[in-house]
Design an enzyme around this catalytic site. Structure first.
Site, PDB file in Angstrom:
ATOM      1  N   SER A  28      16.358   8.616  25.256  1.00 35.34           N
ATOM      2  CA  SER A  28      16.074   7.889  24.385  1.00 35.34           C
ATOM      3  C   SER A  28      15.505   9.773  23.702  1.00 35.34           C
ATOM      4  CB  SER A  28      15.122   7.765  23.954  1.00 35.34           C
ATOM      5  OG  SER A  28      13.891   7.248  24.268  1.00 35.34           O
TER       6      SER A  28
ATOM      7  N   LYS B 146       7.441   7.517  22.324  1.00 36.51           N
ATOM      8  CA  LYS B 146       8.578   7.440  20.654  1.00 36.51           C
ATOM      9  C   LYS B 146       7.474   8.631  20.076  1.00 36.51           C
ATOM     10  CE  LYS B 146      11.723   4.881  22.107  1.00 36.51           C
ATOM     11  NZ  LYS B 146      12.798   5.187  22.716  1.00 36.51           N
TER      12      LYS B 146
END
Length: 273
Positions: A46, A107
Site C-alpha cells: 500500500s 500511511k
C-alpha cells in the site's frame, strides 16, 4: 575451606542481583519501546514505491507526543495525548487502525483538522485546490517473493526484460503538497475511488492515504476491519517513520543464515523519510 553456610547465602545474593538486573532491563526496554522508538515491518504494497514488502524500519515515538497506544499492548492508562502536536502534511505515520485499534498500519498524512479532501480523476484536492501530480519515470523492481506484482490481480504489471529476467513496472507520479512536501505515488489505472465525496476532517483527526493509491485501504473508505480506516483520530498515531534498517526480497530462509545476504536489498537500508 569454604563455610557451608556462606555458600548458599552468596548464591541467593547472586540470584537476587540477576533478577534485579533482568527487571531493570525489562523496564528500560519497555520505556525505550514506548517513548523513544520501535521497529515496524511492511507486510503489504500500500505504500509503494517508498515502502516495499519486506522493508523493516524504525518508528520515532516522540514527534507527536504520547498516548496509551504508545505503550505495547495499549493498556488504557490515560486518555488523550501528552505533549501532543499534529503531524505535518506528508508525514508517514504508524497508527492503530480503526475501527478496532488492534493492528498497526502505516500511511501518509494528506489532510489535517479543518481540511476538505476530495479525489477527482485520481487527483487529490485539498480545500478545493488540486495537489500537483506530475508523471515521472516508471517504478521498476525485480520480480521476487516480496513483489506486489507476483499477485495475479496485478499480473499485468509484469514484464520480461531483454536479459530474460522478470520484473514489475508501475506508472509513477510525483505529488507536491501545499507545504512543499514532495513524494512519489503509483497510479495503476482507473478505479472507483479515483472519484470520491468531499471529506471534512474533524478536529483531532487526520486524513491518511497510501502512496500506492489503487492498492490502499485508507481514509477514502469507511472504518471497516480489513477494508478501510476512515478519518483517523490523532490519538491513534503511534509515531513517525524514521529510517529503514533492513529490507529483504523474500528469498531468505530464516534457518539458513547464509541466504540472508543474497536476499537483502542493501540499497534500501538506511533510507530516511
Amino acid at each position: 575451606m569454604e563455610n557451608p553456610q556462606i555458600a548458599p547465602a552468596a548464591a541467593k545474593a547472586e540470584g537476587g542481583s540477576f533478577t534485579a538486573f533482568l527487571l531493570k532491563l525489562i523496564v528500560f526496554v519497555l520505556l525505550l519501546r514506548s517513548f523513544v522508538f520501535a521497529p515496524f515491518s511492511i507486510p503489504s504494497e500500500s505504500m509503494l514505491p517508498r515502502l516495499m514488502i519486506g522493508d523493516y524500519l524504525i518508528v520515532a515515538k516522540w514527534p507527536y507526543g504520547f498516548t496509551h497506544y504508545s505503550i505495547p499492548f495499549s493498556p488504557p492508562l490515560w486518555s488523550g495525548r501528552i505533549f501532543g502536536r499534529d503531524p505535518a502534511r506528508g508525514d508517514v505515520v504508524v497508527f492503530k487502525a480503526p475501527p478496532h485499534q488492534h493492528q498497526d498500519y502505516i500511511k501518509r498524512v494528506i489532510g489535517l483538522p479543518g481540511d476538505l479532501i476530495e479525489v477527482k480523476g485520481g487527483q487529490v484536492f485539498i480545500n478545493g485546490k488540486a495537489v500537483p501530480k506530475t508523471r515521472i519515470a516508471d517504478f521498476v523492481e525485480p520480480l521476487t517473493d516480496n513483489s506486489a506484482c507476483k499477485k495475479m490481480d496485478v499480473a499485468q504489471f509484469r514484464e520480461t526484460a531483454s536479459d530474460g529476467s522478470v520484473r514489475c513496472r508501475y506508472p509513477r507520479y510525483r505529488e507536491t503538497l501545499p507545504n512543499g512536501k514532495s513524494y512519489e505515488v503509483l497510479d495503476l489505472g482507473t478505479v472507483p475511488m479515483d472519484n470520491t465525496e468531499v471529506y471534512s476532517v474533524p478536529a483531532g483527526h487526520v486524513f491518511l492515504m497510501g502512496d500506492n493509491r489503487d492498492r490502499s485501504a485508507d481514509s477514502r473508505f469507511p472504518a471497516v476491519e480489513g477494508a478501510g480506516i476512515g478519518i483517523v483520530p490523532t490519538e491513534n498515531i503511534v509515531g513517525r517513520a524514521w529510517f529503514s534498517v533492513f529490507s529483504t526480497d523474500g528469498s531468505a530462509q530464516w534457518l539458513k543464515p547464509w541466504t540472508w545476504f543474497g536476499a537483502a536489498r542493501w540499497n534500501r537500508i538506511g533510507k530516511g523519510f
